[in-house]
Design a protein around this motif. Structure first.
Motif, short mmCIF file in Angstrom:
data_model
loop_
_atom_site.label_atom_id
_atom_site.label_comp_id
_atom_site.label_asym_id
_atom_site.label_seq_id
_atom_site.Cartn_x
_atom_site.Cartn_y
_atom_site.Cartn_z
N ALA A 135 18.27 -23.54 -39.26
CA ALA A 135 17.74 -23.24 -37.93
C ALA A 135 17.97 -21.79 -37.53
O ALA A 135 17.64 -21.41 -36.40
N GLY A 136 18.55 -20.99 -38.43
CA GLY A 136 18.72 -19.57 -38.17
C GLY A 136 19.99 -19.17 -37.47
O GLY A 136 20.06 -18.08 -36.88
N GLY A 137 21.02 -20.02 -37.53
CA GLY A 137 22.27 -19.70 -36.87
C GLY A 137 23.47 -20.17 -37.66
O GLY A 137 23.36 -20.60 -38.81
N THR A 138 24.64 -20.08 -37.04
CA THR A 138 25.90 -20.44 -37.68
C THR A 138 26.66 -21.40 -36.76
O THR A 138 26.29 -21.59 -35.60
N PRO A 139 27.76 -22.01 -37.24
CA PRO A 139 28.54 -22.92 -36.39
C PRO A 139 29.26 -22.23 -35.23
O PRO A 139 29.70 -22.91 -34.31
N TRP A 140 29.44 -20.92 -35.28
CA TRP A 140 30.18 -20.24 -34.21
C TRP A 140 29.37 -20.25 -32.91
O TRP A 140 28.17 -19.99 -32.92
N PRO A 141 30.04 -20.52 -31.77
CA PRO A 141 29.31 -20.56 -30.49
C PRO A 141 28.64 -19.24 -30.14
O PRO A 141 27.62 -19.24 -29.44
N TRP A 142 29.20 -18.11 -30.57
CA TRP A 142 28.61 -16.81 -30.24
C TRP A 142 27.59 -16.35 -31.29
O TRP A 142 27.06 -15.26 -31.20
N ASP A 143 27.29 -17.20 -32.28
CA ASP A 143 26.28 -16.87 -33.29
C ASP A 143 25.49 -18.14 -33.62
O ASP A 143 25.38 -18.53 -34.78
N PRO A 144 24.92 -18.79 -32.58
CA PRO A 144 24.31 -20.10 -32.79
C PRO A 144 22.85 -20.00 -33.24
O PRO A 144 22.26 -18.91 -33.22
N PRO A 145 22.25 -21.14 -33.62
CA PRO A 145 20.80 -21.15 -33.88
C PRO A 145 20.03 -20.89 -32.59
O PRO A 145 20.55 -21.06 -31.48
N GLU A 146 18.79 -20.48 -32.74
CA GLU A 146 17.98 -20.18 -31.58
C GLU A 146 17.39 -21.43 -30.93
O GLU A 146 16.83 -21.35 -29.83
N GLN A 147 17.49 -22.57 -31.61
CA GLN A 147 16.97 -23.81 -31.06
C GLN A 147 17.97 -24.94 -31.28
O GLN A 147 18.85 -24.84 -32.12
N LEU A 148 17.84 -26.00 -30.50
CA LEU A 148 18.74 -27.14 -30.61
C LEU A 148 18.52 -27.85 -31.94
O LEU A 148 17.40 -28.16 -32.32
N VAL A 149 19.62 -28.14 -32.64
CA VAL A 149 19.55 -28.81 -33.94
C VAL A 149 19.76 -30.30 -33.73
O VAL A 149 20.80 -30.73 -33.20
N THR A 150 18.79 -31.10 -34.14
CA THR A 150 18.87 -32.56 -34.00
C THR A 150 18.60 -33.27 -35.32
O THR A 150 18.42 -34.48 -35.32
N SER A 151 18.60 -32.55 -36.41
CA SER A 151 18.31 -33.15 -37.72
C SER A 151 19.60 -33.29 -38.52
O SER A 151 20.65 -32.79 -38.13
N GLY A 152 19.52 -33.98 -39.66
CA GLY A 152 20.69 -34.16 -40.52
C GLY A 152 21.78 -34.95 -39.81
O GLY A 152 21.48 -35.90 -39.07
N PRO A 153 23.04 -34.58 -39.99
CA PRO A 153 24.13 -35.30 -39.31
C PRO A 153 24.03 -35.25 -37.79
O PRO A 153 24.55 -36.13 -37.10
N TYR A 154 23.34 -34.22 -37.25
CA TYR A 154 23.22 -34.10 -35.80
C TYR A 154 22.28 -35.15 -35.20
O TYR A 154 22.23 -35.30 -33.98
N ALA A 155 21.56 -35.86 -36.04
CA ALA A 155 20.74 -36.96 -35.54
C ALA A 155 21.60 -38.17 -35.17
O ALA A 155 21.14 -39.07 -34.46
N TYR A 156 22.87 -38.19 -35.64
CA TYR A 156 23.75 -39.33 -35.42
C TYR A 156 25.01 -38.96 -34.63
O TYR A 156 25.58 -39.81 -33.96
N LEU A 157 25.45 -37.71 -34.74
CA LEU A 157 26.66 -37.26 -34.06
C LEU A 157 26.38 -35.96 -33.34
O LEU A 157 25.68 -35.09 -33.86
N ALA A 158 26.96 -35.81 -32.16
CA ALA A 158 26.80 -34.56 -31.42
C ALA A 158 27.62 -33.43 -32.03
O ALA A 158 27.22 -32.26 -32.00
N ASN A 159 28.79 -33.76 -32.59
CA ASN A 159 29.69 -32.75 -33.16
C ASN A 159 30.19 -33.21 -34.53
O ASN A 159 31.36 -33.54 -34.68
N PRO A 160 29.32 -33.26 -35.53
CA PRO A 160 29.75 -33.77 -36.84
C PRO A 160 30.83 -32.93 -37.51
O PRO A 160 31.71 -33.46 -38.18
N MET A 161 30.79 -31.60 -37.32
CA MET A 161 31.80 -30.75 -37.96
C MET A 161 33.17 -31.00 -37.36
O MET A 161 34.18 -31.05 -38.09
N GLN A 162 33.25 -31.16 -36.04
CA GLN A 162 34.53 -31.44 -35.41
C GLN A 162 35.06 -32.81 -35.84
O GLN A 162 36.25 -32.97 -36.12
N VAL A 163 34.19 -33.80 -35.89
CA VAL A 163 34.61 -35.14 -36.30
C VAL A 163 35.11 -35.13 -37.73
O VAL A 163 36.15 -35.71 -38.06
N CYS A 164 34.40 -34.43 -38.62
CA CYS A 164 34.81 -34.36 -40.01
C CYS A 164 36.14 -33.63 -40.15
O CYS A 164 36.99 -34.01 -40.97
#
Length: 244
Positions: A135-164
């Protein structure tokens, strides 16, 4: 600083200041004859990657390199820096001594299962990072994608990286427990109680989200918990003494 100071100055300035200052801190900070090896290691492992990541982030360039450096930084902080600093604070010993005292004991069917579970969790976290990258961004809040990501693990969890990350910490925490453990354990401070085995796993699930909490309540229920624990013990997950 990377926006106003050229990259060569960001690297050479702190290095020269550190080399000049360290040599003049004796006798407050005694230096061994080979102290410069540590200096070179700090420059190669910490300073150069950090400055490079800052430069690329400010300029919004080399997205693939930015993502790779962020994954390396997150892994180092979560599984190296935080455990060492935590043990240093609890043991009142220098960090390098605590890190040198660590011993990794791997063996038995339970460890093999945990390693495979950890590998699956890691792959899910990396899949979430890849979705941000696409989506053109990174996990850091100050370097995010330009659009909301709702695909992949984000289709099931709001914060998959934190949960993992929480799940991976839970898998590795038992080896650092101060007391003798024979099963995976969940401890709660207020009110004070401890759960072992499948009930401990169920208690951890209640901290993730409602869906996982329902699963945790189910596997922790009377009779069901005893039956599941019996199956796990019969499959190689019986209580055992962890080497210390």
């Amino acid at each position: 600083m990377a926006r106003w100071i050229p990259l060569p100055y960001l690297v050479t300035g702190p290095v020269l200041l550190d080399v000049y200052g360290m040599a003049r801190l004796d006798p407050i900070v005694p230096l061994a004859a080979d102290w410069w090896w540590g200096e070179l290691l700090a420059i190669a492992v910490c300073l150069l990657p950090g400055v490079l990541l800052a430069e690329l982030t400010v300029r919004r360039r080399a997205l693939r390199v930015r993502v790779a450096l962020q994954v390396m930084l997150f892994t180092s902080v979560l599984f190296v820096a935080v455990p060492v600093l935590t043990m240093t604070a609890t043991r009142h010993a220098p960090a390098f001594r605590v890190a040198g005292d660590r011993r990794v004991h791997v063996g038995g069917p339970v460890d093999m299962i945990l390693i495979q579970i950890g590998a699956v969790i890691t792959l899910i976290a990396l899949a979430a990072v890849i979705e941000f990258y696409c989506a053109g961004g990174t996990p850091w809040p100050w370097d995010p994608p330009e659009q909301l990501v709702t695909s992949g693990p984000y289709a099931y969890l709001a914060n998959p990286m934190q949960v993992c990350g929480v799940l991976l910490i839970a898998l590795t925490a038992a080896e650092d427990h101060p007391g003798a453990l024979r099963r995976i354990r969940y401890e709660h401070d207020s009110p004070s109680y401890a759960l072992d085995g499948i009930r401990a796993v169920g208690a951890v699930m209640t901290h993730l989200n409602l869906a996982w909490a329902i699963v945790g309540w189910l596997i922790s229920a009377p009779v069901i918990a005893q039956f599941l624990q019996l199956l796990i013990d019969a499959s190689g997950g019986a209580p055992r003494d962890l080497p210390t």
